[in-house]
Design a protein around this motif. Structure first.
Motif, PDB file in Angstrom:
ATOM      1  N   SER A  30      15.128  -3.211  10.782  1.00 11.11           N
ATOM      2  CA  SER A  30      14.380  -3.883  11.899  1.00 11.11           C
ATOM      3  C   SER A  30      13.923  -3.547  12.781  1.00 11.11           C
ATOM      4  O   SER A  30      12.693  -4.100  13.404  1.00 11.11           O
ATOM      5  N   GLN A  31      15.120  -3.386  14.192  1.00  8.84           N
ATOM      6  CA  GLN A  31      14.971  -3.028  15.154  1.00  8.84           C
ATOM      7  C   GLN A  31      14.123  -1.788  15.340  1.00  8.84           C
ATOM      8  O   GLN A  31      14.309  -1.617  16.998  1.00  8.84           O
ATOM      9  N   LEU A  32      14.805  -1.131  14.483  1.00  7.63           N
ATOM     10  CA  LEU A  32      14.619   0.871  15.205  1.00  7.63           C
ATOM     11  C   LEU A  32      12.679   0.664  14.956  1.00  7.63           C
ATOM     12  O   LEU A  32      11.741   0.436  14.513  1.00  7.63           O
ATOM     13  N   ASN A  83      12.359   6.596  14.721  1.00  2.98           N
ATOM     14  CA  ASN A  83      13.872   6.671  14.096  1.00  2.98           C
ATOM     15  C   ASN A  83      13.938   6.176  12.601  1.00  2.98           C
ATOM     16  O   ASN A  83      14.906   7.002  11.946  1.00  2.98           O
ATOM     17  N   GLN A  84      13.152   5.419  11.938  1.00  4.64           N
ATOM     18  CA  GLN A  84      13.355   4.427  11.006  1.00  4.64           C
ATOM     19  C   GLN A  84      13.077   5.476   9.705  1.00  4.64           C
ATOM     20  O   GLN A  84      14.140   6.079   8.609  1.00  4.64           O
ATOM     21  N   LEU A  97       0.966   0.702   0.422  1.00  5.37           N
ATOM     22  CA  LEU A  97       1.955  -0.174   1.206  1.00  5.37           C
ATOM     23  C   LEU A  97       1.980  -0.353   2.403  1.00  5.37           C
ATOM     24  O   LEU A  97       1.232   0.970   3.313  1.00  5.37           O
ATOM     25  N   LYS A  98       1.577  -2.018   2.902  1.00  4.26           N
ATOM     26  CA  LYS A  98       1.281  -2.311   3.907  1.00  4.26           C
ATOM     27  C   LYS A  98       2.571  -3.051   4.562  1.00  4.26           C
ATOM     28  O   LYS A  98       3.581  -3.298   4.141  1.00  4.26           O
ATOM     29  N   ASP A  99       2.551  -2.994   6.334  1.00  3.10           N
ATOM     30  CA  ASP A  99       3.499  -3.884   6.960  1.00  3.10           C
ATOM     31  C   ASP A  99       3.370  -5.488   7.173  1.00  3.10           C
ATOM     32  O   ASP A  99       1.947  -5.106   6.859  1.00  3.10           O
TER      33      ASP A  99
END
Length: 209
Positions: free
Chosen positions: A12-14, A18-19, A147-149
């Motif tokens: 979750s910190q990337l 990078n994900q 698909l939502k953030d």
């Protein structure tokens, strides 16, 4: 954790780049859906997508996820949502260069078919089909899921496609047994970064009852 040394990674910190890079590199090999679609203005589009798999068999549904670019629908996703149809080509290793080249970014009023000068024919679906692949699946849109953030911004479009008809090259198909002959079928697979792969060694195991 056993004897193996693991690197602890808080995903979750990337950042999203990078994900994407890590998921692409780790979830491999992936099949490629080489999508032929058409816009409402009758512009033919061709693009490869490797976030692709089977979602259901008894109800024959394919699943393709297409990431948005700067929040905008990509042409393939937009065309499918608007026209409800697509051809899914399954490319072989000898299609590698054309698959790779068809991922180039073009203006929406240009067609990859024309730019790349690919061999095609008019499919009964009304779409352009490639004459250089062993499998062509005619599909229609079954469902579109955004698909939502965490900020409720759409990042990807999940497309469920119902398979209506399949054309299979007789060189790779046993029509009596409904088997695909892997001695003759050499599908192209996607790895991370600029890398692709073939099937390599094929290992057989009978499923336990």
């Amino acid at each position: 954790m056993g004897n193996r040394t693991f690197y602890p990674l808080d995903f979750s910190q990337l950042d999203s780049q990078n994900q994407y890079k890590l998921l692409n590199a780790m979830v491999t090999p992936r099949p490629i859906a080489w999508l032929s679609t058409q816009s409402k203005d009758h512009i033919n589009n061709l693009a490869p997508f490797s976030f692709f798999t089977i979602a259901s068999s008894h109800l024959p549904i394919l699943l393709i996820a297409i990431n948005r670019k700067n929040g905008e629908l990509k042409d393939s996703a937009k065309n499918i949502i608007e026209t409800k149809k697509a051809l899914v080509h399954i490319a072989q290793v000898d299609n590698l260069d054309d698959v790779n080249h068809s991922s180039l970014s073009l203006e929406s009023d240009l067609s990859e078919f024309d730019v790349l000068n690919l061999k095609t024919f008019n499919h009964k679906s009304g779409l352009l089909a490639l004459d250089t692949v062993p499998i062509i699946m005619e599909t229609e849109l079954y469902e579109h899921i955004e698909l939502k953030d965490n900020q409720q911004q759409v990042q990807s479009d999940l497309l469920l496609l119902n398979v209506l008809h399949i054309d299979i090259d007789t060189k790779i198909f046993d029509a009596q047994k409904h088997y695909i002959n892997y001695d003759s079928f050499h599908p192209l697979a996607r790895l991370g970064g600029p890398y692709y792969a073939n099937l390599g060694s094929i290992i057989k195991r009978i499923r336990p009852k």
